[in-house]
Design a protein around this motif. Structure first.
Motif, mmCIF file in Angstrom:
data_model
loop_
_atom_site.group_PDB
_atom_site.id
_atom_site.type_symbol
_atom_site.label_atom_id
_atom_site.label_comp_id
_atom_site.label_asym_id
_atom_site.label_seq_id
_atom_site.Cartn_x
_atom_site.Cartn_y
_atom_site.Cartn_z
ATOM 1 N N ASN A 115 0.826 -1.216 0.000
ATOM 2 C CA ASN A 115 0.000 0.000 0.000
ATOM 3 C C ASN A 115 0.860 1.266 0.000
ATOM 4 O O ASN A 115 0.490 2.282 -0.589
ATOM 5 N N THR A 116 2.008 1.188 0.672
ATOM 6 C CA THR A 116 2.922 2.339 0.684
ATOM 7 C C THR A 116 3.445 2.596 -0.735
ATOM 8 O O THR A 116 3.515 3.745 -1.194
ATOM 9 N N LEU A 117 3.801 1.525 -1.444
ATOM 10 C CA LEU A 117 4.294 1.677 -2.820
ATOM 11 C C LEU A 117 3.210 2.283 -3.706
ATOM 12 O O LEU A 117 3.484 3.145 -4.544
ATOM 13 N N LYS A 118 1.980 1.799 -3.513
ATOM 14 C CA LYS A 118 0.861 2.333 -4.299
ATOM 15 C C LYS A 118 0.744 3.844 -4.058
ATOM 16 O O LYS A 118 0.553 4.629 -4.983
ATOM 17 N N TYR A 119 0.893 4.241 -2.804
ATOM 18 C CA TYR A 119 0.778 5.646 -2.420
ATOM 19 C C TYR A 119 1.907 6.468 -3.067
ATOM 20 O O TYR A 119 1.668 7.510 -3.670
#
Ligand code: GLY
Length: 433
Positions: free
Chosen positions: A260-264
């Motif tokens: 999710n951090t990468l997506k962000y």
């Protein structure tokens, strides 16, 4: 064969040099001749210049003059300074985040803000303090030194100080926090919590991740985890990719946050690929977040690259092509074990003169142990010199049991290292604190 530029000069880059050079001609701009990196540059018919890798004009011209195709960077300072951005502007395939992507490591508040949005239950109570008055008020909340001081910027693994361990009493904590405020204009004060620290490191093409075997680092200078924090005195991994106190569900929870951090970070454009590495605490109240790093850990890279079953250059291609998955990035079921060798003064005081020492690399290697030089240059034959106050070289092996791996490394050191050198004798013990 394509050409790959590797920047950075530590033990982590020495192991990267070994694995990149299996499928690329290796190129580097280096501040001194790290013997391992230079060995692989020469073996792969690549080229190096001794110069400042932070100088963007020099790096840009080196890339253009040598028609380099790809670039790998895994050093926090070079990433913060935007050397991946330089390679990207010239159209290279890149492994490592841009300055913007690497912000999850060089700004603790940015990382905390992201995790607060994505997984608030993982946040440890903290205060982002911006002036001395506020700092006094925050420290007054604590009865004693049960807090942690976290500087905002990069500190090479040596900046975070824990009450009761790195400083004693509120006053000492206050003084340290004040010095951090002066350096960067803010400092984070965080509750000290009970738990087991662990890291989850993953290779990523920006969207997909493949979690590497979990590693156990030894971030304290002396045996039994005494002394100041360091960049890591040793590291190990188990054949099942876990640690004795972890379950797969713990890793899965951390992986979800990482994805999710990468997506962000990558929502508008690809700012982050390469390696993302999260530090966590396993506590009675669940998993808590400590920090993100935007690169391979050091020594973790020595263990992880030696446990890859898939050639690293294939992993690189899948990262470049955004096709990374668990079928094209596999790890061996093996124990890996690393000990870093340092000067006696390391992390305690600064040596004024370089340390000249001898070590018998061939005799160590004959025993199935790999040598990865870091802040060392070769003078002649078996004589070497330190080039800074950092770690000198890492010794790494793999085996079917932890005991066997440990014996191999420690036995290889007998009679093959100068007595002027130092290292921890207890790597392999899993401490309970
Ligand atoms: N071993 C800790 C780090 O690389 O930051």
């Amino acid at each position: 064969m394509e050409k790959c530029l590797l920047l950075g000069n530590g033990g982590r880059e020495a192991v990267l040099a070994e694995y990149i050079s299996k499928g690329y001609e290796l190129y580097t701009v280096c501040p001194y001749e790290n013997p391992t990196i230079i060995e692989y540059v020469k073996k792969s018919n690549g080229k190096y210049i001794v110069n400042d890798p932070f100088n963007k004009d020099i790096v840009r011209n080196f890339i253009i003059d040598n028609k380099i195709d790809a670039c790998v960077i895994s050093s926090d300072n070079l990433l913060q300074d935007g050397l991946i951005d330089v390679a990207r502007e010239l159209g290279l395939k890149t492994f490592g985040p841009t300055t913007k992507g690497a912000k999850i490591e060089w700004s603790k508040t940015y990382a905390l803000d992201i995790v607060k949005k994505l997984a608030p239950e993982m946040i440890i109570k903290n205060y982002n303090v911006k002036n001395e008055e506020e700092l006094k008020k925050v420290i007054d909340i604590y009865e004693d030194d049960e807090f942690v001081v976290k500087p905002e910027g990069l500190t090479g693994g040596k900046g975070v100080k824990v009450g009761g361990i790195h400083f004693k009493g509120k006053n000492e904590g206050f003084e340290y926090a004040k010095s951090c405020l002066k350096t960067s204009g803010n400092v984070i004060i965080q509750d000290k919590i009970e738990g087991r620290e662990f890291t989850v490191m993953a290779l990523t093409d920006g969207e997909n991740i493949v979690v590497t075997p979990t590693t156990f680092d030894y971030p304290y200078r002396f045996d039994e985890d005494k002394g100041p924090g360091t960049g890591g005195m040793g590291c190990l991994s188990f054949e099942n990719g876990l640690l004795p106190f972890l379950e797969q569900s713990d890793i899965d929870e951390c992986s979800k946050l990482i994805v999710n951090t990468l997506k962000y970070i990558n929502k508008d454009s690809l700012e982050f690929n390469g390696v993302i590495y999260g530090g966590f605490f396993k506590t009675k109240n669940g998993i808590k977040f400590i920090e993100f790093n935007s690169r391979f850990g050091d020594p973790e890279a020595l263990n992880v690259l030696n446990s890859l079953k898939t050639p690293f250059t294939e992993v690189m291609e899948n990262i470049f092509n955004k096709t990374l998955n668990t079928d094209n990035c596999k790890f061996k079921n093996t124990y890996t074990f690393t000990v870093y060798v340092v000067t006696k003064e390391y992390a305690v005081e600064n040596r004024k003169e370089p340390l000249v020492f001898w070590m018998n690399k061939e005799k160590i290697q004959e025993q199935g142990v790999k040598v990865y030089f870091a802040n060392t240059k070769n003078l002649e034959g078996d004589t070497y010199s330190s080039v800074s106050n950092s770690r000198l070289f890492g010794l790494t092996t793999s085996a079917n049991t932890l005991e066997e791996a440990k014996e191999k490394v420690y036995n290889s050191m007998k009679e093959n290292l100068d007595e002027k050198l130092d290292y921890r004798k207890d790597i392999g013990n899993i401490y309970e604190h």
